[in-house]
Design a protein around this motif. Structure first.
Motif, PDB file in Angstrom:
ATOM      1  N   TYR A   1      44.948  28.528  30.171  1.00 11.78           N
ATOM      2  CA  TYR A   1      45.821  28.903  29.056  1.00 11.78           C
ATOM      3  C   TYR A   1      46.412  30.298  29.282  1.00 11.78           C
ATOM      4  O   TYR A   1      47.611  30.510  29.114  1.00 11.78           O
ATOM      5  CB  TYR A   1      45.027  28.856  27.750  1.00 11.78           C
ATOM      6  CG  TYR A   1      45.779  29.367  26.550  1.00 11.78           C
ATOM      7  CD1 TYR A   1      46.781  28.599  25.960  1.00 11.78           C
ATOM      8  CD2 TYR A   1      45.497  30.620  26.002  1.00 11.78           C
ATOM      9  CE1 TYR A   1      47.481  29.075  24.860  1.00 11.78           C
ATOM     10  CE2 TYR A   1      46.195  31.094  24.913  1.00 11.78           C
ATOM     11  CZ  TYR A   1      47.175  30.310  24.342  1.00 11.78           C
ATOM     12  OH  TYR A   1      47.868  30.779  23.256  1.00 11.78           O
ATOM     13  N   GLY A   2      45.574  31.256  29.650  1.00  9.65           N
ATOM     14  CA  GLY A   2      46.034  32.615  29.873  1.00  9.65           C
ATOM     15  C   GLY A   2      47.078  32.703  30.968  1.00  9.65           C
ATOM     16  O   GLY A   2      48.057  33.456  30.853  1.00  9.65           O
ATOM     17  N   ARG A   3      46.899  31.905  32.030  1.00  6.68           N
ATOM     18  CA  ARG A   3      47.877  31.924  33.125  1.00  6.68           C
ATOM     19  C   ARG A   3      49.229  31.367  32.668  1.00  6.68           C
ATOM     20  O   ARG A   3      50.281  31.874  33.053  1.00  6.68           O
ATOM     21  CB  ARG A   3      47.340  31.153  34.326  1.00  6.68           C
ATOM     22  CG  ARG A   3      46.105  31.795  34.959  1.00  6.68           C
ATOM     23  CD  ARG A   3      45.811  31.265  36.347  1.00  6.68           C
ATOM     24  NE  ARG A   3      45.607  29.838  36.397  1.00  6.68           N
ATOM     25  CZ  ARG A   3      44.444  29.219  36.147  1.00  6.68           C
ATOM     26  NH1 ARG A   3      43.384  29.950  35.784  1.00  6.68           N
ATOM     27  NH2 ARG A   3      44.336  27.918  36.253  1.00  6.68           N
TER      28      ARG A   3
ATOM     29  N   LYS B   1      37.609  39.105  34.513  1.00  5.93           N
ATOM     30  CA  LYS B   1      36.520  39.521  35.398  1.00  5.93           C
ATOM     31  C   LYS B   1      36.452  38.688  36.668  1.00  5.93           C
ATOM     32  O   LYS B   1      35.690  38.997  37.574  1.00  5.93           O
ATOM     33  CB  LYS B   1      35.181  39.463  34.658  1.00  5.93           C
ATOM     34  CG  LYS B   1      34.824  38.124  34.064  1.00  5.93           C
ATOM     35  CD  LYS B   1      33.555  38.237  33.236  1.00  5.93           C
ATOM     36  CE  LYS B   1      33.198  36.932  32.555  1.00  5.93           C
ATOM     37  NZ  LYS B   1      32.000  37.066  31.676  1.00  5.93           N
ATOM     38  N   ASN B   2      37.269  37.641  36.750  1.00  5.59           N
ATOM     39  CA  ASN B   2      37.308  36.776  37.926  1.00  5.59           C
ATOM     40  C   ASN B   2      38.448  37.223  38.845  1.00  5.59           C
ATOM     41  O   ASN B   2      39.623  37.120  38.493  1.00  5.59           O
ATOM     42  CB  ASN B   2      37.520  35.324  37.481  1.00  5.59           C
ATOM     43  CG  ASN B   2      37.445  34.344  38.639  1.00  5.59           C
ATOM     44  OD1 ASN B   2      38.050  34.544  39.681  1.00  5.59           O
ATOM     45  ND2 ASN B   2      36.702  33.259  38.437  1.00  5.59           N
ATOM     46  N   GLU B   3      38.108  37.720  40.024  1.00 12.64           N
ATOM     47  CA  GLU B   3      39.104  38.259  40.948  1.00 12.64           C
ATOM     48  C   GLU B   3      40.125  37.210  41.370  1.00 12.64           C
ATOM     49  O   GLU B   3      41.326  37.491  41.480  1.00 12.64           O
ATOM     50  CB  GLU B   3      38.412  38.822  42.191  1.00 12.64           C
ATOM     51  CG  GLU B   3      39.370  39.449  43.197  1.00 12.64           C
ATOM     52  CD  GLU B   3      38.657  40.063  44.376  1.00 12.64           C
ATOM     53  OE1 GLU B   3      39.341  40.605  45.266  1.00 12.64           O
ATOM     54  OE2 GLU B   3      37.404  40.001  44.414  1.00 12.64           O
ATOM     55  N   GLU B   4      39.665  35.984  41.583  1.00 11.51           N
ATOM     56  CA  GLU B   4      40.573  34.921  42.015  1.00 11.51           C
ATOM     57  C   GLU B   4      41.652  34.652  40.965  1.00 11.51           C
ATOM     58  O   GLU B   4      42.833  34.473  41.285  1.00 11.51           O
ATOM     59  CB  GLU B   4      39.789  33.637  42.284  1.00 11.51           C
ATOM     60  CG  GLU B   4      40.649  32.485  42.786  1.00 11.51           C
ATOM     61  CD  GLU B   4      39.839  31.233  43.052  1.00 11.51           C
ATOM     62  OE1 GLU B   4      40.463  30.173  43.257  1.00 11.51           O
ATOM     63  OE2 GLU B   4      38.593  31.316  43.059  1.00 11.51           O
ATOM     64  N   LEU B   5      41.246  34.627  39.703  1.00  9.80           N
ATOM     65  CA  LEU B   5      42.211  34.384  38.626  1.00  9.80           C
ATOM     66  C   LEU B   5      43.196  35.540  38.493  1.00  9.80           C
ATOM     67  O   LEU B   5      44.386  35.327  38.229  1.00  9.80           O
ATOM     68  CB  LEU B   5      41.478  34.164  37.302  1.00  9.80           C
ATOM     69  CG  LEU B   5      40.568  32.936  37.231  1.00  9.80           C
ATOM     70  CD1 LEU B   5      39.917  32.828  35.859  1.00  9.80           C
ATOM     71  CD2 LEU B   5      41.338  31.658  37.551  1.00  9.80           C
ATOM     72  N   VAL B   6      42.703  36.758  38.661  1.00  6.35           N
ATOM     73  CA  VAL B   6      43.579  37.931  38.616  1.00  6.35           C
ATOM     74  C   VAL B   6      44.625  37.851  39.727  1.00  6.35           C
ATOM     75  O   VAL B   6      45.820  38.104  39.492  1.00  6.35           O
ATOM     76  CB  VAL B   6      42.766  39.225  38.730  1.00  6.35           C
ATOM     77  CG1 VAL B   6      43.696  40.434  38.910  1.00  6.35           C
ATOM     78  CG2 VAL B   6      41.890  39.428  37.498  1.00  6.35           C
ATOM     79  N   ASN B   7      44.201  37.468  40.907  1.00  6.52           N
ATOM     80  CA  ASN B   7      45.136  37.366  42.030  1.00  6.52           C
ATOM     81  C   ASN B   7      46.219  36.318  41.779  1.00  6.52           C
ATOM     82  O   ASN B   7      47.369  36.478  42.216  1.00  6.52           O
ATOM     83  CB  ASN B   7      44.380  37.035  43.317  1.00  6.52           C
ATOM     84  CG  ASN B   7      43.542  38.194  43.818  1.00  6.52           C
ATOM     85  OD1 ASN B   7      43.852  39.355  43.530  1.00  6.52           O
ATOM     86  ND2 ASN B   7      42.484  37.908  44.556  1.00  6.52           N
TER      87      ASN B   7
END
Length: 215
Positions: free
Chosen positions: A12-14, A32-38
């Motif tokens: 949803y956030g993406r 807090k999840n690096e993969e999602l941030v990337n």
């Protein structure tokens, strides 16, 4: 253009990040999840790998400077609630929080959220209403009783003008626009002609819509 803090980068956030980016808003994203941030880096002005519930983290962001803070955390009730409450206590201008259940929704509203979105509930409602009518093309809820609907042209309306039909008095709805050949025309007057192949955007109650779709 608004400055927006987006916390929580699940599915949803993406989607929210991509849409805000397309609308040219400034976005700071946090998860807090690096993969999602990337994954959202191309759609944000800045993105941080961090736990929004960590002591003093939100304070360090200067949340008062954002026009809107969106808490899109949907799978961690405690983190969502703590983040929302902290944003409120730090003086955030406007906090929108995502709920994953009706209980979650109530707690968010009691603990600092100015507005709560409940995607699953809203999607279920839209699906039920859409599938319950052969003529409904789109739907936007304004209140539990009223909404804006886009419907296929009722047979009794086709080839008449808005004024001839006296739509507001007879059908208890307001015509907001007419979509013709893919283009939405909102300059509706009593002389506006309604054609069989067009669709019409109306404001009214569910009861009124039920009567219209039976025409």
């Amino acid at each position: 253009m608004k400055s927006i803090l987006l916390i929580g980068l699940g599915r949803y956030g993406r989607h929210v990040a991509r849409k805000l980016h397309a609308m040219h808003h400034e976005i700071m994203a946090v998860d807090k999840n690096e993969e999602l941030v990337n994954q959202v880096l191309p759609y944000t002005n800045s993105a941080l790998i961090a736990d929004s519930t960590a002591p003093h983290f939100l304070e360090s962001l200067g949340v008062r400077d954002f026009d809107v803070c969106i808490v899109a955390i949907g799978d961690d009730f405690q983190s969502s609630l703590e983040t929302t409450l902290q944003l409120h206590e730090l003086g955030a201008k406007y906090v929108v929080a995502r709920a994953s259940s009706s209980i979650h929704e109530k707690f968010l509203l009691r603990n600092g959220a100015d507005e709560v979105v409940y995607p699953e509930k809203q999607l279920a409602l839209w699906t039920a209403i859409r599938c319950g009518s052969d003529h409904l093309l789109d739907y936007f809820e304004l209140s539990p009783s009223y909404a804006i609907y886009e419907i296929a042209m009722p047979k009794k309306w086709a080839e008449h003008t808005v004024g001839e039909l006296d739509i507001r008095r007879v059908y208890h709805v307001n015509v907001l626009g007419v979509r013709s050949s893919g283009r939405l025309h909102v300059d509706v007057t009593p002389q506006t002609a309604l054609k069989t192949e067009d669709s019409v955007l109306i404001l009214g109650s569910r009861e009124s819509l039920g009567k219209l779709t039976a025409l």
